[in-house]
Design an enzyme around this catalytic site. Sequence first.
Site, short mmCIF file in Angstrom:
data_model
loop_
_atom_site.label_atom_id
_atom_site.label_comp_id
_atom_site.label_asym_id
_atom_site.label_seq_id
_atom_site.Cartn_x
_atom_site.Cartn_y
_atom_site.Cartn_z
N ASP A 15 0.82 -1.22 0.00
CA ASP A 15 0.00 0.00 0.00
C ASP A 15 0.85 1.27 0.00
O ASP A 15 2.06 1.23 0.27
CB ASP A 15 -0.95 0.00 1.21
CG ASP A 15 -0.31 -0.56 2.48
OD1 ASP A 15 0.93 -0.54 2.56
OD2 ASP A 15 -1.03 -1.00 3.37
N ASN A 73 -7.37 -2.68 14.29
CA ASN A 73 -8.79 -2.90 14.01
C ASN A 73 -9.01 -4.10 13.08
O ASN A 73 -10.10 -4.31 12.58
CB ASN A 73 -9.42 -1.63 13.42
CG ASN A 73 -8.82 -1.25 12.06
OD1 ASN A 73 -7.98 -1.97 11.52
ND2 ASN A 73 -9.23 -0.11 11.53
N HIS A 89 -7.33 -4.64 10.17
CA HIS A 89 -7.08 -4.44 8.73
C HIS A 89 -5.81 -5.17 8.30
O HIS A 89 -4.90 -5.40 9.10
CB HIS A 89 -7.04 -2.95 8.36
CG HIS A 89 -5.85 -2.17 8.85
ND1 HIS A 89 -5.95 -0.92 9.40
CD2 HIS A 89 -4.52 -2.44 8.85
CE1 HIS A 89 -4.76 -0.47 9.71
NE2 HIS A 89 -3.87 -1.38 9.39
N GLU A 109 -9.78 -1.93 5.30
CA GLU A 109 -10.33 -1.57 6.60
C GLU A 109 -11.63 -2.33 6.87
O GLU A 109 -12.32 -2.74 5.92
CB GLU A 109 -10.62 -0.06 6.63
CG GLU A 109 -9.39 0.82 6.48
CD GLU A 109 -8.67 1.04 7.81
OE1 GLU A 109 -8.56 0.10 8.63
OE2 GLU A 109 -8.20 2.18 8.02
#
Length: 247
Positions: free
Chosen positions: A68, A140, A142, A147
Amino acid sequence: MTRVRIFDTPAGLARALAGRISRALAAQPALVLGLATGKTPIPLYRELAGHHVAGRADFSRATTFNLDEFLGLSATDPRSYRAFMQMHLFDHVNLSPRRIHFLDGTVRPGREVQRECDRYERAIERAGGIDLQILGLGMNGHIGFNEPARSLVARTHSARLKPATRRANAPLFGNHLGAVPREALSMGMATILHAKRIVLLATGSTKARCVERMIAGPVTPRLPASFLQLHPNVDVWLDRAAARNLE
Ligand code: F6R
């Protein structure tokens, strides 16, 4: 099938994984590696640089694809993930620059983004797919910048970052939250799940709850990493702190 390995320390984990990658490079010099940024793999990259200096890891025929990049940042921006990789790994090993692949964060919203994402997918395909994908784990759940959401995106795409993810990245931006981009380009879930082998790393107690849900919970887009349960060849490498909720 998810195989879990627990190490006493993050340093032990990094040493073992660097050894595994060096051996994979020796067995298959044209290895295609998928790489992650973030705090977790830094000790791994330090170890790999050491292996290279010691003549134990030859990257000359290897290819890399990073997961990314922030939208709006150029490769030379010191806050970009590309600059991060340059500093922690690329400057210290003998990768050929033309075999280092990164998403270009400078593309304009709309058609240019789509073209860039398509280009990346094609480049991965042309390289013969990713042999070994290294992943970190967001607090979280991801992976890459996929996400938690009601639904996930299969292929490389632009992703809106959650506030928690922007906070976690604030140190790259001098702890100035307002400066952290709101969007990024990321490999999609299918792009990641098409890798032949995956090693996910998680260290520290802040990841313990997420690790437990990823391994033992339901497969759900609310925790994108849980989709790794569907992959036939995944290793989850943890330190004791990250593994503390597992039996
Ligand atoms: C970064 C990436 C992210 C990180 C994750 C964990 O390229 O893909 O998914 O792996 O945010 O980051 P750290 O290791 O900083 O906890």
